[in-house]
Design a protein around this motif. Structure first.
Motif, PDB file in Angstrom:
ATOM      1  N   LEU A  26      -3.045   8.341   6.576  1.00  0.00           N
ATOM      2  CA  LEU A  26      -4.098   7.725   7.383  1.00  0.00           C
ATOM      3  C   LEU A  26      -3.922   8.050   8.857  1.00  0.00           C
ATOM      4  O   LEU A  26      -4.882   8.455   9.538  1.00  0.00           O
ATOM      5  CB  LEU A  26      -4.082   6.215   7.166  1.00  0.00           C
TER       6      LEU A  26
ATOM      7  N   PHE B 210      -8.562  -1.166  -1.906  1.00  0.00           N
ATOM      8  CA  PHE B 210      -7.674  -2.265  -1.542  1.00  0.00           C
ATOM      9  C   PHE B 210      -8.447  -3.309  -0.737  1.00  0.00           C
ATOM     10  O   PHE B 210      -8.354  -4.518  -1.005  1.00  0.00           O
ATOM     11  CB  PHE B 210      -6.484  -1.732  -0.734  1.00  0.00           C
ATOM     12  N   GLY B 211      -9.201  -2.844   0.256  1.00  0.00           N
ATOM     13  CA  GLY B 211      -9.971  -3.764   1.089  1.00  0.00           C
ATOM     14  C   GLY B 211     -11.040  -4.502   0.312  1.00  0.00           C
ATOM     15  O   GLY B 211     -11.188  -5.732   0.442  1.00  0.00           O
TER      16      GLY B 211
ATOM     17  N   ARG C 282       0.874   6.449   2.441  1.00  0.00           N
ATOM     18  CA  ARG C 282      -0.572   6.380   2.653  1.00  0.00           C
ATOM     19  C   ARG C 282      -0.891   6.099   4.118  1.00  0.00           C
ATOM     20  O   ARG C 282      -1.889   6.596   4.650  1.00  0.00           O
ATOM     21  CB  ARG C 282      -1.183   5.314   1.740  1.00  0.00           C
ATOM     22  N   PHE C 283      -0.057   5.298   4.755  1.00  0.00           N
ATOM     23  CA  PHE C 283      -0.255   5.070   6.189  1.00  0.00           C
ATOM     24  C   PHE C 283       0.023   6.351   6.968  1.00  0.00           C
ATOM     25  O   PHE C 283      -0.639   6.631   7.968  1.00  0.00           O
ATOM     26  CB  PHE C 283       0.659   3.941   6.674  1.00  0.00           C
TER      27      PHE C 283
ATOM     28  N   ALA D   1       0.810  -1.219   0.000  1.00  0.00           N
ATOM     29  CA  ALA D   1       0.000   0.000   0.000  1.00  0.00           C
ATOM     30  C   ALA D   1       0.844   1.270   0.000  1.00  0.00           C
ATOM     31  O   ALA D   1       0.345   2.335  -0.329  1.00  0.00           O
ATOM     32  CB  ALA D   1      -0.932   0.005   1.212  1.00  0.00           C
TER      33      ALA D   1
ATOM     34  N   PHE E  38      -7.427   2.905   0.152  1.00  0.00           N
ATOM     35  CA  PHE E  38      -7.558   1.877   1.185  1.00  0.00           C
ATOM     36  C   PHE E  38      -8.892   1.137   1.056  1.00  0.00           C
ATOM     37  O   PHE E  38      -8.966  -0.082   1.245  1.00  0.00           O
ATOM     38  CB  PHE E  38      -7.437   2.498   2.572  1.00  0.00           C
TER      39      PHE E  38
ATOM     40  N   MET F 279      -7.848   7.711   1.157  1.00  0.00           N
ATOM     41  CA  MET F 279      -8.911   6.946   1.795  1.00  0.00           C
ATOM     42  C   MET F 279      -9.613   6.031   0.784  1.00  0.00           C
ATOM     43  O   MET F 279      -9.950   4.883   1.081  1.00  0.00           O
ATOM     44  CB  MET F 279      -9.938   7.891   2.432  1.00  0.00           C
TER      45      MET F 279
END
Length: 519
Positions: free
Chosen positions: A395, A437-438, A391-392, A387, A434, A431
Protein backbone atom coordinates in the motif's frame (compact mmCIF):
# COMPACT_ATOMS: atom_id res chain seq x y z
CA UNK A 1 8.35 -30.04 -7.16
CA UNK A 2 5.28 -32.02 -6.16
CA UNK A 3 3.08 -30.73 -3.38
CA UNK A 4 1.37 -33.06 -0.95
CA UNK A 5 -1.24 -31.65 1.35
CA UNK A 6 -0.26 -34.12 4.01
CA UNK A 7 2.50 -36.60 4.53
CA UNK A 8 -0.22 -38.92 5.84
CA UNK A 9 -1.47 -39.54 2.33
CA UNK A 10 -3.92 -36.73 1.70
CA UNK A 11 -4.66 -35.30 -1.74
CA UNK A 12 -2.06 -32.99 -3.21
CA UNK A 13 -2.48 -29.33 -4.00
CA UNK A 14 -1.07 -27.96 -7.26
CA UNK A 15 2.27 -26.20 -6.92
CA UNK A 16 4.75 -24.56 -9.20
CA UNK A 17 5.40 -27.84 -10.97
CA UNK A 18 1.97 -29.47 -10.91
CA UNK A 19 0.21 -26.29 -11.93
CA UNK A 20 -0.46 -22.84 -10.46
CA UNK A 21 -3.40 -20.56 -11.17
CA UNK A 22 -3.74 -19.15 -14.67
CA UNK A 23 -1.90 -15.93 -15.19
CA UNK A 24 1.22 -16.89 -13.24
CA UNK A 25 4.21 -16.57 -15.47
CA UNK A 26 5.43 -19.86 -16.92
CA UNK A 27 2.80 -21.90 -15.10
CA UNK A 28 0.51 -24.65 -16.25
CA UNK A 29 -3.22 -24.12 -15.60
CA UNK A 30 -4.79 -25.86 -12.64
CA UNK A 31 -7.25 -28.54 -13.69
CA UNK A 32 -10.71 -27.47 -12.68
CA UNK A 33 -13.53 -29.67 -11.51
CA UNK A 34 -15.68 -28.68 -14.49
CA UNK A 35 -13.15 -30.22 -16.84
CA UNK A 36 -14.04 -33.64 -15.51
CA UNK A 37 -17.75 -32.94 -15.08
CA UNK A 38 -19.45 -32.22 -11.80
CA UNK A 39 -17.55 -31.27 -8.67
CA UNK A 40 -16.13 -34.33 -6.90
CA UNK A 41 -16.49 -33.99 -3.14
CA UNK A 42 -14.72 -37.24 -2.21
CA UNK A 43 -11.19 -35.73 -2.06
CA UNK A 44 -12.55 -32.90 0.09
CA UNK A 45 -14.21 -35.31 2.50
CA UNK A 46 -11.02 -37.38 2.65
CA UNK A 47 -9.02 -34.40 3.90
CA UNK A 48 -11.79 -33.29 6.27
CA UNK A 49 -12.01 -36.80 7.71
CA UNK A 50 -8.27 -36.94 8.21
CA UNK A 51 -8.29 -33.62 10.07
CA UNK A 52 -11.24 -34.63 12.27
CA UNK A 53 -9.44 -37.84 13.20
CA UNK A 54 -6.29 -35.91 14.12
CA UNK A 55 -8.39 -33.51 16.23
CA UNK A 56 -9.98 -36.49 17.95
CA UNK A 57 -6.61 -37.98 18.82
CA UNK A 58 -5.58 -34.63 20.31
CA UNK A 59 -8.56 -34.87 22.69
CA UNK A 60 -6.88 -37.76 24.49
CA UNK A 61 -4.27 -35.30 25.81
CA UNK A 62 -6.68 -33.28 28.02
CA UNK A 63 -8.37 -36.58 28.92
CA UNK A 64 -5.05 -37.82 30.27
CA UNK A 65 -4.44 -34.53 32.10
CA UNK A 66 -7.85 -34.68 33.78
CA UNK A 67 -7.22 -38.31 34.69
CA UNK A 68 -3.91 -37.38 36.34
CA UNK A 69 -5.61 -34.56 38.28
CA UNK A 70 -8.51 -36.89 39.22
CA UNK A 71 -11.06 -34.73 37.41
CA UNK A 72 -14.17 -36.49 36.11
CA UNK A 73 -14.12 -34.54 32.84
CA UNK A 74 -11.62 -37.05 31.47
CA UNK A 75 -14.64 -39.14 30.45
CA UNK A 76 -16.01 -36.20 28.43
CA UNK A 77 -12.78 -35.83 26.47
CA UNK A 78 -12.43 -39.58 25.96
CA UNK A 79 -15.97 -39.92 24.57
CA UNK A 80 -15.56 -36.80 22.40
CA UNK A 81 -12.30 -38.24 21.09
CA UNK A 82 -13.89 -41.59 20.24
CA UNK A 83 -16.79 -39.88 18.45
CA UNK A 84 -14.49 -37.57 16.47
CA UNK A 85 -12.12 -40.37 15.50
CA UNK A 86 -15.06 -42.57 14.45
CA UNK A 87 -16.48 -39.86 12.19
CA UNK A 88 -13.07 -38.91 10.79
CA UNK A 89 -11.92 -42.46 10.07
CA UNK A 90 -15.30 -43.28 8.54
CA UNK A 91 -14.93 -40.39 6.09
CA UNK A 92 -11.36 -41.44 5.26
CA UNK A 93 -12.32 -45.07 4.64
CA UNK A 94 -15.37 -44.11 2.60
CA UNK A 95 -13.40 -41.79 0.29
CA UNK A 96 -9.91 -43.30 0.12
CA UNK A 97 -8.53 -43.84 -3.34
CA UNK A 98 -11.09 -41.54 -4.95
CA UNK A 99 -8.54 -38.95 -6.08
CA UNK A 100 -4.99 -37.84 -5.47
CA UNK A 101 -5.30 -34.25 -6.63
CA UNK A 102 -7.33 -31.23 -5.55
CA UNK A 103 -8.51 -28.77 -8.17
CA UNK A 104 -8.54 -25.06 -7.43
CA UNK A 105 -12.26 -25.12 -6.70
CA UNK A 106 -11.90 -28.13 -4.41
CA UNK A 107 -9.03 -26.46 -2.59
CA UNK A 108 -11.18 -23.41 -1.82
CA UNK A 109 -14.07 -25.54 -0.57
CA UNK A 110 -11.81 -27.82 1.46
CA UNK A 111 -10.08 -24.90 3.17
CA UNK A 112 -13.31 -23.19 4.23
CA UNK A 113 -15.06 -26.41 5.20
CA UNK A 114 -12.12 -27.54 7.36
CA UNK A 115 -12.18 -24.34 9.40
CA UNK A 116 -15.93 -24.72 9.99
CA UNK A 117 -16.12 -28.46 10.70
CA UNK A 118 -13.14 -28.65 13.07
CA UNK A 119 -14.56 -26.09 15.55
CA UNK A 120 -17.88 -27.94 15.40
CA UNK A 121 -16.17 -31.07 16.77
CA UNK A 122 -13.75 -29.15 19.00
CA UNK A 123 -16.76 -27.61 20.76
CA UNK A 124 -18.03 -30.97 22.06
CA UNK A 125 -15.86 -31.10 25.24
CA UNK A 126 -16.99 -27.59 26.19
CA UNK A 127 -20.64 -28.65 25.89
CA UNK A 128 -20.34 -31.84 27.92
CA UNK A 129 -17.84 -30.65 30.55
CA UNK A 130 -18.89 -29.62 34.04
CA UNK A 131 -19.16 -26.03 32.78
CA UNK A 132 -21.94 -27.23 30.42
CA UNK A 133 -21.64 -24.36 27.93
CA UNK A 134 -24.42 -23.89 25.43
CA UNK A 135 -23.45 -25.03 21.96
CA UNK A 136 -23.35 -21.38 20.86
CA UNK A 137 -20.81 -20.54 23.54
CA UNK A 138 -18.88 -23.76 22.92
CA UNK A 139 -18.67 -23.14 19.18
CA UNK A 140 -17.62 -19.53 19.77
CA UNK A 141 -14.86 -20.67 22.14
CA UNK A 142 -13.69 -23.34 19.70
CA UNK A 143 -13.65 -20.95 16.73
CA UNK A 144 -11.79 -18.39 18.82
CA UNK A 145 -9.26 -21.05 19.74
CA UNK A 146 -8.65 -22.56 16.32
CA UNK A 147 -8.47 -19.15 14.62
CA UNK A 148 -6.13 -18.03 17.45
CA UNK A 149 -8.38 -15.04 18.12
CA UNK A 150 -8.37 -15.43 21.89
CA UNK A 151 -11.82 -13.97 22.58
CA UNK A 152 -13.52 -15.97 25.31
CA UNK A 153 -17.00 -16.49 26.71
CA UNK A 154 -15.73 -18.45 29.71
CA UNK A 155 -15.60 -16.58 33.02
CA UNK A 156 -13.82 -17.58 36.22
CA UNK A 157 -10.90 -19.16 34.37
CA UNK A 158 -9.09 -19.63 37.67
CA UNK A 159 -11.52 -22.42 38.58
CA UNK A 160 -11.56 -24.27 35.26
CA UNK A 161 -10.65 -27.99 35.23
CA UNK A 162 -7.11 -28.60 33.96
CA UNK A 163 -8.35 -30.56 30.96
CA UNK A 164 -10.38 -27.62 29.65
CA UNK A 165 -7.42 -25.27 30.11
CA UNK A 166 -5.15 -27.67 28.19
CA UNK A 167 -7.79 -28.14 25.48
CA UNK A 168 -8.07 -24.38 24.94
CA UNK A 169 -4.28 -24.19 24.61
CA UNK A 170 -4.15 -27.18 22.23
CA UNK A 171 -6.82 -25.65 19.99
CA UNK A 172 -4.81 -22.47 19.63
CA UNK A 173 -1.56 -24.37 19.15
CA UNK A 174 -3.05 -26.57 16.40
CA UNK A 175 -4.73 -23.54 14.86
CA UNK A 176 -1.46 -21.61 14.80
CA UNK A 177 0.32 -24.52 13.14
CA UNK A 178 -2.47 -24.78 10.58
CA UNK A 179 -2.20 -21.06 9.87
CA UNK A 180 1.54 -21.32 9.14
CA UNK A 181 1.04 -24.28 6.82
CA UNK A 182 -1.91 -22.60 5.12
CA UNK A 183 0.05 -19.38 4.60
CA UNK A 184 3.00 -21.22 3.03
CA UNK A 185 1.38 -24.06 1.12
CA UNK A 186 -2.23 -23.07 0.34
CA UNK A 187 -3.02 -19.34 0.24
CA UNK A 188 -0.19 -18.49 -2.21
CA UNK A 189 -1.62 -21.06 -4.64
CA UNK A 190 -5.16 -19.78 -4.19
CA UNK A 191 -3.87 -16.22 -4.86
CA UNK A 192 -5.69 -14.86 -1.81
CA UNK A 193 -5.24 -11.19 -0.96
CA UNK A 194 -1.80 -10.84 -2.54
CA UNK A 195 -0.41 -14.01 -0.97
CA UNK A 196 0.70 -15.14 -4.44
CA UNK A 197 3.62 -12.82 -3.78
CA UNK A 198 5.05 -15.59 -1.59
CA UNK A 199 4.42 -18.57 -3.87
CA UNK A 200 7.71 -18.48 -5.70
CA UNK A 201 9.58 -17.18 -2.66
CA UNK A 202 8.30 -19.91 -0.33
CA UNK A 203 8.98 -22.82 -2.61
CA UNK A 204 12.28 -21.61 -4.02
CA UNK A 205 13.56 -20.92 -0.52
CA UNK A 206 13.20 -24.59 0.33
CA UNK A 207 13.59 -25.99 -3.17
CA UNK A 208 17.26 -26.92 -2.85
CA UNK A 209 16.86 -28.85 0.38
CA UNK A 210 13.32 -30.27 0.30
CA UNK A 211 11.43 -31.93 -2.53
CA UNK A 212 7.81 -31.28 -1.54
CA UNK A 213 5.46 -28.90 0.19
CA UNK A 214 4.63 -31.60 2.74
CA UNK A 215 8.26 -31.54 3.81
CA UNK A 216 8.11 -27.75 3.92
CA UNK A 217 5.17 -28.10 6.29
CA UNK A 218 7.15 -30.70 8.21
CA UNK A 219 10.19 -28.51 8.79
CA UNK A 220 7.99 -25.53 9.71
CA UNK A 221 6.20 -27.80 12.19
CA UNK A 222 9.55 -28.72 13.71
CA UNK A 223 10.48 -25.05 14.08
CA UNK A 224 7.05 -24.40 15.59
CA UNK A 225 7.49 -27.20 18.14
CA UNK A 226 11.05 -26.11 18.93
CA UNK A 227 9.89 -22.56 19.67
CA UNK A 228 7.06 -23.90 21.83
CA UNK A 229 9.44 -26.10 23.82
CA UNK A 230 11.94 -23.26 24.25
CA UNK A 231 9.21 -20.90 25.45
CA UNK A 232 7.91 -23.49 27.93
CA UNK A 233 11.37 -24.04 29.40
CA UNK A 234 11.98 -20.29 29.67
CA UNK A 235 8.63 -19.68 31.40
CA UNK A 236 9.19 -22.60 33.78
CA UNK A 237 12.62 -21.23 34.64
CA UNK A 238 11.06 -17.79 35.24
CA UNK A 239 8.74 -19.13 37.93
CA UNK A 240 5.67 -20.65 36.24
CA UNK A 241 4.74 -24.17 37.25
CA UNK A 242 5.15 -26.73 34.48
CA UNK A 243 1.40 -26.86 33.72
CA UNK A 244 1.08 -23.09 33.21
CA UNK A 245 4.39 -22.95 31.34
CA UNK A 246 3.28 -25.55 28.78
CA UNK A 247 -0.18 -24.01 28.29
CA UNK A 248 1.10 -20.46 27.91
CA UNK A 249 3.96 -21.47 25.64
CA UNK A 250 1.45 -23.04 23.24
CA UNK A 251 -0.83 -20.01 23.20
CA UNK A 252 2.12 -17.62 22.94
CA UNK A 253 3.74 -19.24 19.90
CA UNK A 254 0.29 -19.50 18.31
CA UNK A 255 -0.20 -15.77 19.11
CA UNK A 256 -3.58 -16.88 20.43
CA UNK A 257 -3.72 -15.41 23.91
CA UNK A 258 -5.83 -17.92 25.82
CA UNK A 259 -4.60 -17.66 29.41
CA UNK A 260 -5.30 -19.83 32.45
CA UNK A 261 -6.39 -16.95 34.67
CA UNK A 262 -8.98 -14.18 34.59
CA UNK A 263 -6.21 -11.58 34.93
CA UNK A 264 -4.40 -13.11 31.96
CA UNK A 265 -0.62 -12.73 32.26
CA UNK A 266 -1.14 -10.05 34.90
CA UNK A 267 -1.98 -12.84 37.33
CA UNK A 268 1.72 -13.74 37.57
CA UNK A 269 2.82 -10.14 38.31
CA UNK A 270 6.29 -10.90 36.97
CA UNK A 271 8.33 -8.62 34.73
CA UNK A 272 10.51 -11.56 33.69
CA UNK A 273 7.55 -13.67 32.56
CA UNK A 274 6.03 -10.72 30.69
CA UNK A 275 9.27 -9.98 28.82
CA UNK A 276 9.78 -13.66 27.90
CA UNK A 277 6.27 -13.86 26.51
CA UNK A 278 6.70 -10.53 24.69
CA UNK A 279 9.87 -11.85 23.05
CA UNK A 280 8.22 -15.05 21.86
CA UNK A 281 5.13 -13.19 20.64
CA UNK A 282 7.47 -11.06 18.55
CA UNK A 283 9.32 -14.08 17.16
CA UNK A 284 6.06 -15.87 16.34
CA UNK A 285 4.94 -12.85 14.32
CA UNK A 286 7.94 -13.15 11.97
CA UNK A 287 7.79 -15.27 8.77
CA UNK A 288 8.53 -18.86 9.77
CA UNK A 289 10.30 -19.40 6.45
CA UNK A 290 12.83 -16.74 7.47
CA UNK A 291 12.97 -17.98 11.07
CA UNK A 292 13.97 -21.34 9.60
CA UNK A 293 16.76 -19.66 7.63
CA UNK A 294 17.90 -17.83 10.78
CA UNK A 295 18.02 -21.10 12.70
CA UNK A 296 20.11 -22.61 9.89
CA UNK A 297 22.70 -19.88 10.36
CA UNK A 298 21.45 -17.04 8.13
CA UNK A 299 19.87 -14.50 10.52
CA UNK A 300 20.56 -11.68 8.05
CA UNK A 301 17.70 -13.07 5.94
CA UNK A 302 15.27 -11.61 8.46
CA UNK A 303 16.67 -8.10 8.21
CA UNK A 304 16.79 -8.21 4.41
CA UNK A 305 13.06 -8.82 4.19
CA UNK A 306 11.03 -5.68 3.52
CA UNK A 307 8.05 -6.64 5.65
CA UNK A 308 10.23 -7.58 8.64
CA UNK A 309 11.96 -4.19 8.54
CA UNK A 310 8.62 -2.38 8.21
CA UNK A 311 7.17 -4.46 11.05
CA UNK A 312 10.08 -3.52 13.33
CA UNK A 313 9.81 0.13 12.35
CA UNK A 314 6.05 0.34 12.93
CA UNK A 315 6.25 -1.58 16.20
CA UNK A 316 9.14 0.57 17.43
CA UNK A 317 7.38 3.81 16.49
CA UNK A 318 4.16 2.79 18.25
CA UNK A 319 6.09 1.76 21.36
CA UNK A 320 7.89 5.10 21.53
CA UNK A 321 4.61 7.03 21.22
CA UNK A 322 2.67 4.97 23.79
CA UNK A 323 5.51 4.76 26.33
CA UNK A 324 6.16 8.50 26.05
CA UNK A 325 2.47 9.22 26.48
CA UNK A 326 2.28 7.03 29.60
CA UNK A 327 5.25 8.85 31.11
CA UNK A 328 4.32 12.44 30.30
CA UNK A 329 0.52 12.33 30.44
CA UNK A 330 -0.29 9.43 32.78
CA UNK A 331 2.56 9.91 35.26
CA UNK A 332 3.88 6.38 34.85
CA UNK A 333 7.35 5.68 36.13
CA UNK A 334 9.80 4.85 33.35
CA UNK A 335 10.04 1.20 34.39
CA UNK A 336 6.26 0.73 34.53
CA UNK A 337 5.75 2.52 31.20
CA UNK A 338 8.30 0.26 29.54
CA UNK A 339 6.91 -2.88 31.18
CA UNK A 340 3.23 -2.35 30.42
CA UNK A 341 3.73 -0.56 27.11
CA UNK A 342 6.04 -3.16 25.56
CA UNK A 343 3.99 -6.17 26.62
CA UNK A 344 0.52 -4.93 25.77
CA UNK A 345 1.44 -3.21 22.49
CA UNK A 346 3.23 -6.33 21.21
CA UNK A 347 0.31 -8.46 22.38
CA UNK A 348 -2.32 -6.44 20.55
CA UNK A 349 -0.29 -5.71 17.42
CA UNK A 350 0.63 -9.37 16.92
CA UNK A 351 -2.98 -10.39 17.55
CA UNK A 352 -2.13 -12.44 20.64
CA UNK A 353 -4.51 -10.69 22.98
CA UNK A 354 -2.79 -11.27 26.31
CA UNK A 355 -2.97 -8.45 28.84
CA UNK A 356 -0.79 -7.67 31.82
CA UNK A 357 -3.00 -4.85 33.06
CA UNK A 358 -6.34 -3.27 32.22
CA UNK A 359 -5.11 -0.90 29.53
CA UNK A 360 -8.75 -0.01 28.90
CA UNK A 361 -8.41 2.35 31.83
CA UNK A 362 -5.58 4.34 30.27
CA UNK A 363 -7.96 6.82 28.68
CA UNK A 364 -9.38 7.68 25.27
CA UNK A 365 -6.01 8.14 23.56
CA UNK A 366 -4.87 4.66 24.56
CA UNK A 367 -8.22 3.11 23.66
CA UNK A 368 -8.09 4.68 20.20
CA UNK A 369 -4.48 3.61 19.72
CA UNK A 370 -5.15 0.00 20.70
CA UNK A 371 -8.19 -0.02 18.43
CA UNK A 372 -6.12 1.14 15.45
CA UNK A 373 -3.19 -1.24 15.92
CA UNK A 374 -5.68 -4.10 16.08
CA UNK A 375 -5.81 -3.93 12.29
CA UNK A 376 -2.06 -4.09 11.64
CA UNK A 377 -0.91 -7.58 12.62
CA UNK A 378 2.45 -9.21 12.02
CA UNK A 379 4.18 -10.70 8.99
CA UNK A 380 2.75 -13.04 6.38
CA UNK A 381 3.78 -16.64 6.96
CA UNK A 382 3.60 -16.28 10.74
CA UNK A 383 0.91 -17.16 13.27
CA UNK A 384 0.03 -13.50 13.84
CA UNK A 385 -3.24 -11.92 12.84
CA UNK A 386 -4.46 -8.67 11.31
CA UNK A 387 -4.04 -7.34 7.80
CA UNK A 388 -0.34 -8.33 7.70
CA UNK A 389 2.60 -5.99 7.29
CA UNK A 390 3.45 -6.91 3.70
CA UNK A 391 0.10 -5.48 2.56
CA UNK A 392 0.91 -2.17 4.21
CA UNK A 393 4.27 -2.26 2.44
CA UNK A 394 2.49 -2.73 -0.90
CA UNK A 395 0.00 0.00 0.00
CA UNK A 396 2.74 2.48 0.94
CA UNK A 397 4.67 1.64 -2.25
CA UNK A 398 1.61 2.26 -4.41
CA UNK A 399 0.86 5.55 -2.63
CA UNK A 400 4.49 6.65 -3.13
CA UNK A 401 4.22 5.70 -6.79
CA UNK A 402 1.08 7.78 -7.28
CA UNK A 403 2.52 10.78 -5.41
CA UNK A 404 5.63 10.62 -7.58
CA UNK A 405 3.49 10.55 -10.74
CA UNK A 406 1.66 13.69 -9.60
CA UNK A 407 4.87 15.55 -8.82
CA UNK A 408 6.82 14.24 -11.81
CA UNK A 409 4.45 13.03 -14.55
CA UNK A 410 7.29 11.84 -16.79
CA UNK A 411 9.18 9.95 -14.10
CA UNK A 412 9.17 6.17 -14.02
CA UNK A 413 8.61 4.77 -10.54
CA UNK A 414 8.17 1.04 -10.07
CA UNK A 415 6.70 -0.26 -6.82
CA UNK A 416 8.89 -3.05 -5.47
CA UNK A 417 8.89 -5.69 -2.77
CA UNK A 418 12.21 -7.21 -1.69
CA UNK A 419 13.82 -5.62 -4.72
CA UNK A 420 11.41 -7.20 -7.20
CA UNK A 421 8.79 -5.24 -9.17
CA UNK A 422 5.25 -5.75 -7.89
CA UNK A 423 3.04 -7.34 -10.52
CA UNK A 424 -0.32 -5.64 -11.23
CA UNK A 425 -2.25 -8.73 -10.07
CA UNK A 426 -0.55 -8.59 -6.66
CA UNK A 427 -1.27 -4.87 -6.26
CA UNK A 428 -4.88 -5.45 -7.30
CA UNK A 429 -5.26 -8.33 -4.82
CA UNK A 430 -3.87 -6.29 -1.95
CA UNK A 431 -6.06 -3.30 -2.71
CA UNK A 432 -9.08 -5.61 -2.94
CA UNK A 433 -8.16 -7.12 0.41
CA UNK A 434 -8.14 -3.72 2.13
CA UNK A 435 -11.46 -2.88 0.47
CA UNK A 436 -13.04 -6.15 1.67
CA UNK A 437 -11.56 -5.67 5.14
CA UNK A 438 -13.13 -2.21 5.36
CA UNK A 439 -16.50 -3.29 3.99
CA UNK A 440 -16.60 -6.33 6.29
CA UNK A 441 -15.73 -4.16 9.28
CA UNK A 442 -18.61 -1.76 8.66
CA UNK A 443 -21.07 -4.54 7.82
CA UNK A 444 -20.24 -6.66 10.89
CA UNK A 445 -20.17 -3.58 13.13
CA UNK A 446 -23.48 -2.40 11.70
CA UNK A 447 -25.12 -5.79 12.22
CA UNK A 448 -23.91 -5.93 15.83
CA UNK A 449 -25.21 -2.40 16.40
CA UNK A 450 -28.58 -3.43 14.99
CA UNK A 451 -28.61 -6.26 17.56
CA UNK A 452 -28.55 -3.73 20.36
CA UNK A 453 -24.86 -3.34 21.15
CA UNK A 454 -23.53 0.15 21.70
CA UNK A 455 -21.48 1.48 18.79
CA UNK A 456 -18.18 1.29 20.66
CA UNK A 457 -18.63 -2.37 21.62
CA UNK A 458 -20.08 -3.31 18.22
CA UNK A 459 -17.28 -1.88 16.10
CA UNK A 460 -14.59 -2.85 18.55
CA UNK A 461 -15.95 -6.41 18.47
CA UNK A 462 -16.03 -6.37 14.68
CA UNK A 463 -12.44 -5.19 14.53
CA UNK A 464 -11.10 -7.70 17.04
CA UNK A 465 -12.98 -10.60 15.40
CA UNK A 466 -11.99 -9.78 11.81
CA UNK A 467 -8.39 -9.13 12.86
CA UNK A 468 -8.37 -12.22 15.14
CA UNK A 469 -6.96 -10.28 18.07
CA UNK A 470 -9.11 -11.34 21.03
CA UNK A 471 -10.11 -8.71 23.56
CA UNK A 472 -11.71 -5.60 22.21
CA UNK A 473 -11.88 -2.16 23.76
CA UNK A 474 -14.31 -1.01 26.42
CA UNK A 475 -15.78 -2.38 29.65
CA UNK A 476 -17.77 -5.24 28.09
CA UNK A 477 -15.31 -6.99 25.76
CA UNK A 478 -12.11 -5.21 26.79
CA UNK A 479 -9.13 -6.83 28.52
CA UNK A 480 -11.01 -6.86 31.83
CA UNK A 481 -14.24 -8.29 30.34
CA UNK A 482 -15.37 -11.17 28.17
CA UNK A 483 -17.81 -11.93 25.35
CA UNK A 484 -20.10 -13.93 27.66
CA UNK A 485 -22.51 -11.00 28.11
CA UNK A 486 -23.35 -10.82 24.40
CA UNK A 487 -26.52 -12.38 23.05
CA UNK A 488 -26.28 -15.63 21.07
CA UNK A 489 -26.94 -14.03 17.63
CA UNK A 490 -24.06 -11.60 18.22
CA UNK A 491 -21.77 -14.51 19.11
CA UNK A 492 -22.63 -16.32 15.86
CA UNK A 493 -21.92 -13.15 13.88
CA UNK A 494 -18.58 -12.73 15.61
CA UNK A 495 -17.71 -16.42 15.09
CA UNK A 496 -18.34 -15.99 11.36
CA UNK A 497 -16.25 -12.81 11.41
CA UNK A 498 -13.36 -14.68 13.07
CA UNK A 499 -13.45 -17.33 10.34
CA UNK A 500 -13.75 -14.66 7.65
CA UNK A 501 -10.72 -12.79 8.96
CA UNK A 502 -8.58 -15.88 9.48
CA UNK A 503 -9.29 -17.16 5.96
CA UNK A 504 -8.35 -13.77 4.50
CA UNK A 505 -11.87 -12.86 3.26
CA UNK A 506 -11.48 -13.99 -0.36
CA UNK A 507 -11.34 -17.67 0.52
CA UNK A 508 -14.80 -17.47 2.08
CA UNK A 509 -16.49 -14.81 -0.02
CA UNK A 510 -15.57 -16.44 -3.33
CA UNK A 511 -17.89 -19.32 -2.40
CA UNK A 512 -20.82 -16.89 -2.50
CA UNK A 513 -20.18 -15.86 -6.11
CA UNK A 514 -22.11 -17.40 -8.98
CA UNK A 515 -19.07 -17.46 -11.27
CA UNK A 516 -17.17 -19.69 -8.83
CA UNK A 517 -19.76 -22.45 -9.11
CA UNK A 518 -20.12 -22.01 -12.88
CA UNK A 519 -16.36 -22.24 -13.53
Amino acid sequence: MSSRFSSLGGPSLPTAASGVPRGAEGAEPIPRASEAGRLAIQPILFVIGLLIAILGMAMFIPAAVDLVFANEDWVVFALSAVLSIFVGVSLVLATRGTADHLSLKQAFIMTVLAWIVLPAFAALPFVFSDRALSYTDAFFEAVSGITTTGATVITYLDGLPPGILVWRAILQWLGGLGIVVMAVAILPILQVGGMQLFRTESFETFGKVMPSAAQIAGILSNIYMLLTLTAAIALWAAGMDIFDAVCHSMTTIATGGFANYDQSIGAFNSVTIEMIIAFFMFVASLPFVLVFQAVRGHPIALWRDDQVRLFMFMLGSILVVVISWLIFFKDFALGDALRYGIFNIISVMTGTGYSSTNYGGWGTFAATGFFLITFIGGCAGSTSCGAKIFRFHVLFSVIAQEVTKIRRPNAVFIARYNGQPLRPDIISSVMSFFFLFGISFFVVGGVLSAMGLDAFTAFSGAATALANVGPGVGPTIGPAGSFSELEDPAKWVLAFAMLLGRLEFFTVLVLFTRTFWRA
